[in-house]
Design an enzyme around this catalytic site. Structure first.
Site, short mmCIF file in Angstrom:
data_model
loop_
_atom_site.label_atom_id
_atom_site.label_comp_id
_atom_site.label_asym_id
_atom_site.label_seq_id
_atom_site.Cartn_x
_atom_site.Cartn_y
_atom_site.Cartn_z
CG HIS A 17 -1.94 -1.05 1.28
ND1 HIS A 17 -2.10 -1.85 2.38
CD2 HIS A 17 -2.86 -1.45 0.36
CE1 HIS A 17 -3.09 -2.71 2.14
NE2 HIS A 17 -3.56 -2.49 0.93
CE LYS A 41 -13.89 -6.26 2.77
NZ LYS A 41 -12.64 -5.92 2.13
NE ARG A 90 -2.39 -7.71 -4.31
CZ ARG A 90 -3.06 -8.48 -3.49
NH1 ARG A 90 -2.47 -9.01 -2.45
NH2 ARG A 90 -4.32 -8.75 -3.70
CB SER A 128 -4.49 -6.73 4.26
OG SER A 128 -4.07 -5.44 3.90
#
Length: 159
Positions: A17, A41, A90, A128
């Site tokens: 990040h 979440k 990514r 993450s």
């Protein structure tokens, strides 16, 4: 003023990040890293903690600030008068997912513009979720996150 937003859950904020922030910051007068509060979440860290960890990580980048939002990104985008959404990618799977989100956001608000920034190859596998998994099993996460985030992860798994 050309102001962009880099939105995300950032639970936790990784060096990947940070790499996106460092690449995006020179492109805009102001870059806001904005933590999404998503009640669906189950994050490890609350919004305020995530914001503090991000502030620490970006403290040396003068035009980067930290904020939070909930609800639709397009509403936040228009309310804050951003000119662009920054999204890190990514790999090709990230790009597919991000492109779908960009199309949805564009269909909700025609003025939404998105810039995709590929992470540096060294961070191409860092997520993450992976970082939390390594931390949960006692692994060293220091290569994936800043020292302050590593401390927070250690404290979380030590509870």
């Amino acid at each position: 003023m050309r102001k962009a937003v880099y939105p995300g859950t950032f639970d936790p904020f990784t060096r990947g990040h940070l790499d996106v922030v460092e690449q995006a910051a020179p492109l805009f007068d102001e870059l806001i890293v904005s933590v999404l509060h998503n009640p669906n979440k189950r994050p490890w860290f609350d919004v305020e903690t995530r914001m503090a960890l991000i502030r620490d990580a970006v403290s040396g980048i003068g035009n980067v600030h930290v904020d939070s939002f909930e609800g639709l990104l397009v509403d936040y985008y228009q309310r804050k008068s951003f000119v662009c959404v920054v999204r890190g990618v990514r790999n090709d799977l990230d790009l597919q997912a991000e492109l779908a989100m960009a199309h949805v956001n564009r269909s909700l608000a025609e003025d939404v513009r998105v810039v995709f920034i590929p992470t540096s190859p060294v961070f191409g596998f860092v997520s993450s979720s992976l970082v939390k998994d390594v931390a949960m099993h006692g692994g060293d996460v220091s290569q994936f996150v800043t020292p302050r985030v590593a401390e927070a992860l250690l404290a979380h798994v030590s509870r």
